[in-house]
Every structure is written in C-alpha cells, then in structure tokens.
Write an enzyme that holds these catalytic residues in place. Structure first.
Site, mmCIF file in Angstrom:
data_model
loop_
_atom_site.group_PDB
_atom_site.id
_atom_site.type_symbol
_atom_site.label_atom_id
_atom_site.label_comp_id
_atom_site.label_asym_id
_atom_site.label_seq_id
_atom_site.Cartn_x
_atom_site.Cartn_y
_atom_site.Cartn_z
ATOM 1 N N ASP A 168 39.989 43.599 32.240
ATOM 2 C CA ASP A 168 41.192 44.092 32.920
ATOM 3 C C ASP A 168 42.450 43.412 32.384
ATOM 4 O OD1 ASP A 168 42.554 45.642 34.785
ATOM 5 O OD2 ASP A 168 41.322 45.006 36.479
ATOM 6 N N ASP A 227 44.912 53.397 37.726
ATOM 7 C CA ASP A 227 43.681 53.599 38.499
ATOM 8 C C ASP A 227 43.629 54.987 39.140
ATOM 9 O OD1 ASP A 227 43.456 50.952 37.864
ATOM 10 O OD2 ASP A 227 43.241 50.246 39.930
HETATM 11 C C1 GLA Z 1 42.507 47.064 38.207
HETATM 12 C C2 GLA Z 1 41.571 48.016 37.479
HETATM 13 C C3 GLA Z 1 40.619 48.641 38.486
HETATM 14 C C4 GLA Z 1 39.839 47.557 39.200
HETATM 15 C C5 GLA Z 1 40.784 46.576 39.842
HETATM 16 C C6 GLA Z 1 40.052 45.356 40.386
HETATM 17 O O1 GLA Z 1 43.331 47.748 39.080
HETATM 18 O O2 GLA Z 1 42.292 49.015 36.812
HETATM 19 O O3 GLA Z 1 39.755 49.554 37.848
HETATM 20 O O4 GLA Z 1 39.006 46.908 38.270
HETATM 21 O O5 GLA Z 1 41.749 46.103 38.923
HETATM 22 O O6 GLA Z 1 40.919 44.421 40.962
#
Ligand code: GLA
Length: 474
Positions: A168, A227
């Site tokens: 990430d 996301d």
């Molecule tokens: C980010 C990623 C998500 C998830 C969250 C976890 O937003 O894009 O897919 O992994 O972190 O905190």
C-alpha cells in the site's frame, strides 16, 4: 526508465444517430496496436490472481479464525476448484511496534498461532496465503510500514510462507513523484525477488502515478484507482478509468481495479453481475471481498460462474478493449486463446437500452455466421454478424462469440436498422433483467439455436429474402 508503456491512440472513426429506438449516437473507436508492457518474467500471475481479501467486508476486523474459516469455505463451496487460490490478509494484522530485531510481529490476539502456522494451514488445503504491507512509514490504518525495512520484511514474509504481498501507499513521506513512487515499490520488489520465494507482488499506489507506465516489471498487478466502495457510482467510475488501460495488461502484469464487492449488499444483483462480468473481461484480479460464511446463493452463483471465470483466466491474457462507446453504452471485446471472443455489452446508464455491435467490430474473424453464448443465461443464438441485446440499466450482457467456420446456415441479419448501434429502450427498470440474467426484451436478428438456461425472447426471423450474409464494415 524501465517498463515504459506506450499507449495507443484512440481515434473516432464513425458516428451516427439512431432514431427508431429513441436515442442515441454511436462513436466507434479504433485503437492502433502497440507493444504490450514488459512483464516480470518469473512465471507468476500468468492469469489474473483469484482469491479472497478480507478488507471490503471486514476492514480491520481480521483474525486467524476468519482466515481459517474462509479458507475452509473456499474448499467446501467449490471456490477453490473454480480457481480461487489466494487467501489474503489486509491491513491491521500486526502489532503497532516492531520487535527488538526490527521485525514485524503478528498481533497475538488476532493471530495467536502466528502467520507461519496460518500459512501452513492454508497450504494444507491447497491454497495460498497473502499478506499486506505498506511502502511508507505507516500503513493506512497506522501500523508499521516497510519503508526502509524492505529486506527484513520481505525475508520475514518469505520465512512465514507468504505467497502474495499487497503493498500500500500510506505514510509515504511525500515521496510521491512517479520516480520516487517507483523507487519505493521497486525496493520491495527487489527484496521479494532476493528471498527466492515466488511471491505475487500487488502494487497498491491507487493509480496516482500512472503505474501502467512503470509497474509492469516491478510487480504483477497494480491498482489503477482509489478504493472501490459498495455502490454504483464507485463501481462505474472505476470501470471508466480501468477500461482505458487495456494496452498495459498481459500475462504477469495486470491492471487492478480493486477487489470485488459482490455480495456486500450495496448494489443489485444486476450491478454485481456487471461488476463480475466486467472484471472478467478486463482481465482484472478476482479477489472476493464478501463474508463467505453468510454469502447468499445468488452471490455464490455469480462468483462460481465458470464460463465467466474462464474468460478472465484465458491464457492469452488480453484485457478486453473498448471497441465502441456512446453515451454510457460500451462494448468490450476480449480475444480468447481458442480463437473465440468474449464480448460485453455494458449499459452504465439509468435506463434500459439496446446495445449492439458486430462481429467485425468486435474483431471476430469474418465468417458466414456466428454462435453467441450468453454467459449468464446459457442461451445460445446464431447471428450473421449482429451482436446485440436489450440490456437493463446498469446491466451487462456477456457473450462468448465463435465464428461458424464450416457449414453455417444462411442467417439473415436484419431488423436492428443498423449494424453498429447503441440505442435505448424505454420502460425497463434497473432490475428488469433479473429473471433471465441481464438480457431483456426482444432483439431481432438473433436466432436462438439452443437454450442452456432461461429463454431469451426473440422475435424470430426477418422475412425479407436476401437480407443477409452481409458483413458490416467496422
Ligand atoms: C488502502 C487500500 C485499501 C486497503 C486499506 C487498508 O486504502 O487502498 O485497499 O488496503 O488501505 O487500510
């Protein structure tokens, strides 16, 4: 810079308006060829990764018990046999501090047996284990990041038996230029390689630095967007971005429009079928993001559709490309290794519409006739060239199209008024197609030759003699 991917240009070739169906114009896009991205040559992720990740349904509420139960269910429900392999743990699995030797530590309350024992368990079921880390000083939920700890963390993951790493982009200390971002991700990629363990590497920088331009030889897949959330606006906007990046994808190098929300309750089954069908044709990773302990039969039916999974997992490894689009109606075509094509007729609008293309426009070899198999209903139809369906709002009809190479019938191709067209039908609501997959209404010019599922209504043969066998030009 390694892995530079030239994008092909998109040109508008034709445009016209249909009036009989109530609207619409069709812009037909022609895309010129360009070399595919240079992928990592390590034999991993030659087809898009399939599996489960806990984030969409559980967030930080992850535990050893959940992962074991999920792995068990992947076996008992047939998901494993359908190709789902990775059981992936997302953020929040570690303690807030590294140990005295600088290693990450699994939270002893959530993972009392530790990650290595969990990996053993998952491996014992014939599945693989995935873990999450972060290319910054802290993960998005505030746990220790791996920036500056790439080698020790990669070594730890390899020792634990981890098979997949999602990496990430939080806590990145402002190192966000394309070069800085690439360097942060390449450091972990190199560290993973150095362990000697085959680990699929999932780059999650949210598409901010156009990762298709640099990530193909760094990792096996890269997120292309923010996301996903469990609603139509999120889904449709992610499709809009990801569908333009097809040229960068190929075996070992995939665009990742994020994990599946299928089954989480925020969308209709029509919308979830669009989600799954478009992820399949876009050669996206299929990472289930719902609670398998409570998944409904409708959810499981979507996730277990083996013919749609076969489209996603086709070894040719081509991301379906947009061959036509107009006013929210989009046609995708994905060549398959057996010479067939998957064709998706996607209606992102709020009203039902007829979406229509031709075999020629979809890139299918010229033939006297074509067999179309609706991958949601199982209905099989014949056509002289038109590929069309009435599609509910937010729906997608997914066909497998084969050219009939010998002995094909004289198949008329008439009744749509245009060979290449995108139009709208009035009066059909978003879920009008639920009973028969997502095909609604009559589409003249297609002849049913066999039904493996619910019937798709047809109006029969056009009557004009000699109307047919004409292959439309793209
Ligand atoms: C980010 C990623 C998500 C998830 C969250 C976890 O937003 O894009 O897919 O992994 O972190 O905190």
């Amino acid at each position: 810079m390694p892995g530079k991917v030239p994008f092909r240009s998109v040109a508008v070739l034709t445009a016209f308006t249909t009036t009989t169906a109530g609207i619409a114009g069709a812009l037909v896009l022609g895309l010129s060829g360009a070399p595919p991205a240079a992928a990592l040559d390590d034999g991993l992720a030659l087809t898009p990764p399939m599996g489960f990740n806990n984030w969409n349904a559980f967030g930080c509420d992850v535990s050893e018990q959940l992962i074991r139960q999920t792995a068990d269910l992947m076996v008992s429900t047939g998901l494993k046999d359908a190709g789902y392999t990775y059981v992936n743990i997302d953020d929040c699995w570690s303690t807030h501090e590294r140990d005295a030797s600088g290693r990450l530590v699994a939270d002893p309350e959530k993972f009392p047996s530790g990650i290595a024992a969990l990996a053993d368990y998952v491996h014992g079921l014939g599945l693989k284990l995935g873990l999450y880390a972060d290319a910054g000083t802290a993960t998005c939920a505030g746990y220790p990041g791996s920036l500056g700890y790439e080698e020790v963390d990669a070594q730890t993951f390899a020792e634990w038996g981890v098979d997949y790493l999602k990496y990430d982009n939080c806590g990145n200390e402002g190192l966000t230029s394309p070069e800085e971002t690439e360097a942060r991700y390449r450091a972990m990629g190199d560290a993973l390689k150095a362990t000697g363990r085959p680990i699929v590497y999932s780059i999650c920088e949210w598409g901010l630095t156009d990762p298709a331009q640099w990530a193909a030889d760094v990792g096996h897949l890269w997120r292309t967007t923010w996301d996903i959330s469990d609603d139509w606006d999120s889904l449709s906007s992610i499709v809009e971005t990801n569908m333009r990046l097809d040229e960068a994808a190929g075996p070992g190098a995939w665009n990742d429009p994020d994990m599946l929300q299928v089954g989480n309750g925020g969308m209709t089954d029509t919308e979830y079928r669009t989600h799954f069908g478009l992820w399949a044709i876009m050669a996206a990773p299929l990472l289930i993001g719902t609670d398998l302990r409570t998944a409904t039969p409708e959810t499981m039916e979507i996730l277990l559709n083996e013919e749609i999974i076969a489209v996603n997992q086709d070894p040719l490894g081509v991301q379906g490309r947009v061959v036509a689009e107009s006013d929210g109606l989009v046609v995708f075509s994905k060549p398959l290794s057996d010479g067939g094509h998957a064709v998706a007729l996607y209606n992102s609008t709020d009203s039902a519409a007829t979406v229509s293309t031709t075999a020629a426009e979809a890139g299918v070899a010229a033939a006297d006739g074509y067999t179309l198999r609706d991958l949601w209903t199982g209905a099989v139809t014949s056509s002289a060239g038109t590929i069309a369906a009435a599609v509910p709002a937010h729906g997608t009809v997914l066909f497998r199209v084969e050219a009939d190479l010998a002995g094909s019938e004289d198949l008329p191709d008439a009744g749509l008024g245009a060979d290449i067209g995108l139009g709208a039908d009035a009066g059909l609501g978003a879920d009008a197609g639920e009973a028969v997959g997502d095909t609604v209404g009559d589409v003249p010019g297609l002849h049913p030759v066999g039904l493996g599922g619910a019937a798709v209504p047809m109006t029969g043969w056009p009557t004009q003699p000699g109307a047919s066998r004409r292959m439309p030009s793209a």
